[in-house]
Design a protein around this motif. Structure first.
Motif, mmCIF file in Angstrom:
data_model
loop_
_atom_site.group_PDB
_atom_site.id
_atom_site.type_symbol
_atom_site.label_atom_id
_atom_site.label_comp_id
_atom_site.label_asym_id
_atom_site.label_seq_id
_atom_site.Cartn_x
_atom_site.Cartn_y
_atom_site.Cartn_z
ATOM 1 N N THR A 159 -3.634 -35.139 -29.240
ATOM 2 C CA THR A 159 -3.604 -36.519 -29.774
ATOM 3 C C THR A 159 -2.355 -36.887 -30.624
ATOM 4 N N ALA A 160 -1.962 -35.975 -31.424
ATOM 5 C CA ALA A 160 -1.054 -36.200 -32.435
ATOM 6 C C ALA A 160 0.401 -36.436 -31.693
ATOM 7 N N ARG A 161 0.480 -35.591 -30.605
ATOM 8 C CA ARG A 161 1.705 -35.808 -29.637
ATOM 9 C C ARG A 161 1.656 -36.968 -29.059
ATOM 10 N N LEU A 162 0.585 -37.280 -28.574
ATOM 11 C CA LEU A 162 0.714 -38.699 -27.750
ATOM 12 C C LEU A 162 0.918 -39.818 -28.975
ATOM 13 N N ILE A 163 0.154 -39.692 -30.081
ATOM 14 C CA ILE A 163 0.484 -40.973 -31.166
ATOM 15 C C ILE A 163 2.002 -40.908 -31.556
ATOM 16 N N ALA A 164 2.537 -39.765 -31.805
ATOM 17 C CA ALA A 164 3.952 -39.823 -32.393
ATOM 18 C C ALA A 164 4.942 -40.181 -31.211
ATOM 19 N N GLU A 165 4.619 -39.858 -30.076
ATOM 20 C CA GLU A 165 5.661 -40.518 -28.991
ATOM 21 C C GLU A 165 5.327 -42.027 -28.917
ATOM 22 N N ARG A 166 4.170 -42.429 -28.903
ATOM 23 C CA ARG A 166 4.020 -43.902 -28.854
ATOM 24 C C ARG A 166 4.734 -44.638 -30.241
ATOM 25 N N LEU A 167 4.552 -44.050 -31.140
ATOM 26 C CA LEU A 167 5.013 -44.710 -32.461
ATOM 27 C C LEU A 167 6.469 -44.840 -32.571
ATOM 28 N N ARG A 168 7.272 -43.693 -32.068
ATOM 29 C CA ARG A 168 8.795 -43.812 -32.074
ATOM 30 C C ARG A 168 9.093 -45.021 -31.428
ATOM 31 N N SER A 169 8.630 -45.459 -30.371
ATOM 32 C CA SER A 169 9.018 -46.667 -29.583
ATOM 33 C C SER A 169 8.294 -48.060 -30.096
ATOM 34 N N HIS A 170 7.584 -48.125 -31.080
ATOM 35 C CA HIS A 170 6.898 -49.267 -31.691
ATOM 36 C C HIS A 170 7.958 -50.034 -32.578
ATOM 37 N N ARG A 171 7.986 -51.147 -32.293
ATOM 38 C CA ARG A 171 9.106 -51.971 -33.080
ATOM 39 C C ARG A 171 8.817 -52.156 -34.955
ATOM 40 N N ALA A 172 7.384 -51.831 -35.005
ATOM 41 C CA ALA A 172 7.089 -51.905 -36.565
ATOM 42 C C ALA A 172 7.374 -50.656 -37.074
ATOM 43 N N VAL A 173 7.665 -49.596 -36.636
ATOM 44 C CA VAL A 173 7.819 -48.359 -37.138
ATOM 45 C C VAL A 173 9.209 -47.820 -37.485
ATOM 46 N N GLU A 174 9.650 -47.503 -38.604
ATOM 47 C CA GLU A 174 11.180 -47.064 -38.635
ATOM 48 C C GLU A 174 11.293 -45.784 -38.747
ATOM 49 N N VAL A 175 10.372 -44.762 -39.235
ATOM 50 C CA VAL A 175 10.633 -43.280 -39.066
ATOM 51 C C VAL A 175 9.195 -42.549 -38.613
ATOM 52 N N VAL A 176 9.248 -41.561 -37.675
ATOM 53 C CA VAL A 176 8.115 -40.785 -37.241
ATOM 54 C C VAL A 176 8.343 -39.641 -37.625
ATOM 55 N N ASP B 27 6.670 -44.262 -41.218
ATOM 56 C CA ASP B 27 7.125 -45.239 -42.169
ATOM 57 C C ASP B 27 7.081 -46.686 -41.489
ATOM 58 N N VAL B 28 6.654 -47.636 -42.237
ATOM 59 C CA VAL B 28 6.599 -49.109 -41.928
ATOM 60 C C VAL B 28 7.440 -49.728 -43.090
ATOM 61 N N PRO B 29 7.884 -50.968 -42.855
ATOM 62 C CA PRO B 29 8.860 -51.535 -43.689
ATOM 63 C C PRO B 29 8.784 -51.444 -45.244
ATOM 64 N N ASP B 30 7.518 -51.535 -45.693
ATOM 65 C CA ASP B 30 7.325 -51.586 -47.243
ATOM 66 C C ASP B 30 6.010 -51.419 -47.505
ATOM 67 N N ALA B 31 5.515 -51.170 -48.866
ATOM 68 C CA ALA B 31 4.374 -51.066 -49.406
ATOM 69 C C ALA B 31 3.343 -52.168 -48.770
ATOM 70 N N ASP B 32 3.527 -53.409 -48.902
ATOM 71 C CA ASP B 32 2.693 -54.406 -48.495
ATOM 72 C C ASP B 32 2.308 -54.204 -47.028
ATOM 73 N N ALA B 33 3.389 -53.730 -45.979
ATOM 74 C CA ALA B 33 3.044 -53.221 -44.672
ATOM 75 C C ALA B 33 2.075 -52.476 -44.373
ATOM 76 N N ALA B 34 2.337 -51.210 -45.226
ATOM 77 C CA ALA B 34 1.460 -49.911 -45.287
ATOM 78 C C ALA B 34 0.022 -50.398 -45.461
ATOM 79 N N ARG B 35 -0.106 -51.018 -46.494
ATOM 80 C CA ARG B 35 -1.443 -51.635 -47.047
ATOM 81 C C ARG B 35 -2.039 -52.279 -46.018
ATOM 82 N N ARG B 36 -1.345 -53.167 -45.465
ATOM 83 C CA ARG B 36 -1.867 -54.019 -44.222
ATOM 84 C C ARG B 36 -2.432 -53.090 -43.095
ATOM 85 N N VAL B 37 -1.571 -52.171 -42.590
ATOM 86 C CA VAL B 37 -2.172 -51.254 -41.658
ATOM 87 C C VAL B 37 -3.295 -50.450 -42.068
ATOM 88 N N GLU B 38 -3.346 -49.753 -43.370
ATOM 89 C CA GLU B 38 -4.433 -48.842 -43.635
ATOM 90 C C GLU B 38 -5.764 -49.532 -43.802
#
Length: 330
Positions: free
Chosen positions: A232-249, A261-272
């Motif tokens: 599952t983690a391999r699948l998620i990592a691969e898809r995160l790498r191509s998501h426009r909101a994700v900066e680093v995997v 990583d998402v752009p900032d702390a506010d974005a991280a709080r919104r996701v979690e």
């Protein structure tokens, strides 16, 4: 012969005794549970077989890590700690500074610094998921310990890679069900094992029988759980790498733990706080997927938008769908 003397269960019995009678006036294999007990000893046997050494079970991962330092080092000695390793290890070493333990950090992808007395690796590091150069560490004259909690013995066996000691938070993948707080040290050398057993017996951070039994239960399903989590983690990592909101995997290619990583702390709080299947909580390695922004615990040590994701045993597509809809909130 009665049936209960002939039938042996497939589950290890839980012996909750705290003390046992002497044998012919002398302590036997078990005399007092602070030293050892049957259920704990069986868990240690299984853990030792997994890592290829002599295992000791402790009351928590932090207790195991603290035991390594206090049992094997002297005041004035220095630990070289891998940069980006679990923040709790650094906090523990800072706490022990009042007893004269020093700490320096180094890039574990290279050689440890000269003049240190213990090299502390993490494979992979948490939450940055870096891997150590085991060859460089093994060439160092100091004793080498590796925290392999996130890898488990299924992916990394540090004692076969030149380390003298391996530590695990057994609370995580080894226990695997978020219901057992435990730690383990596995030693290559018998002398280290004897010293750490002496330390544990004198200071008391031993796991109880019920916790040891829960660790044994977790070990029975470790391989199949970790295989599913890795897939599952391999699948998620691969898809995160191509998501426009994700900066680093960050993902080492194995195991169920990753960070991004998402752009900032506010974005991280919104996701979690927007996931529904994935729980917003701490820890890792359980059957339930969980996500959290690590800056709440680690401060400026991590990027403000860093999210740590530990995948569980849910359907991989369902995990991704939940994460994807949360990312769309950015």
């Amino acid at each position: 012969m009665r049936w209960w003397t002939r039938v042996r269960g497939v589950s290890t019995p839980i012996d909750r005794s705290t003390t046992w009678p002497y044998e012919d006036g002398e302590p036997g294999a078990f005399s007092y549970s602070r030293f050892s007990s049957p259920t704990v000893a069986e868990a240690e046997r299984r853990l030792g077989a997994l890592d290829g050494g002599h295992a000791l079970l402790f009351a928590s991962g932090s207790a195991a890590c603290t035991a390594v330092v206090l049992a094997l080092l002297e005041p004035g000695q220095t630990v070289a700690l891998a940069e980006g390793a679990y923040y709790g290890t650094g906090a523990m070493l800072d706490e022990l500074a009042r007893w004269g333990i020093r700490k320096v950090e180094f890039d574990q992808a290279g050689s440890p610094p000269d003049g240190v007395d213990l090299v502390w690796l993490e494979a992979p590091s948490n939450p940055f998921l870096t891997l150590p150069d085991f060859t460089a560490a093994a060439a160092h004259p100091a004793r080498v310990v590796c925290d392999a909690t996130a890898a488990t013995p299924l992916h990394v066996r540090p004692l076969e890679l030149g380390c003298e000691l391996v530590v695990h938070s057994a609370t995580k993948y080894l226990g695997g069900h978020d219901d057992a707080l435990a730690g383990a040290i596995v030693c290559k050398e018998t002398t280290d094992y004897v010293r750490l057993l002496e330390y544990r017996s004198r200071t008391g951070p031993v796991a109880d029988a019920d916790t040891a039994w829960l660790v044994l239960r977790g070990l029975d399903t470790l391989e199949i759980r970790v295989a599913r989590q890795s897939e599952t983690a391999r699948l998620i990592a691969e898809r995160l790498r191509s998501h426009r909101a994700v900066e680093v995997v960050r993902y080492p290619g194995f195991g169920g733990l990753l960070s991004f990583d998402v752009p900032d702390a506010d974005a991280a709080r919104r996701v979690e706080t927007s996931t529904q299947l994935i729980a917003n909580m701490t820890s890792l390695g359980g059957v339930t997927s969980r996500i959290e922004a690590r800056a709440r615990w680690e401060g400026a040590r991590v990027p403000p938008g860093l999210l740590r994701l530990s995948v569980g045993l849910e359907d991989p597509e369902a995990v991704w769908a939940d994460l994807e809809q949360a990312l769309e909130r950015i």
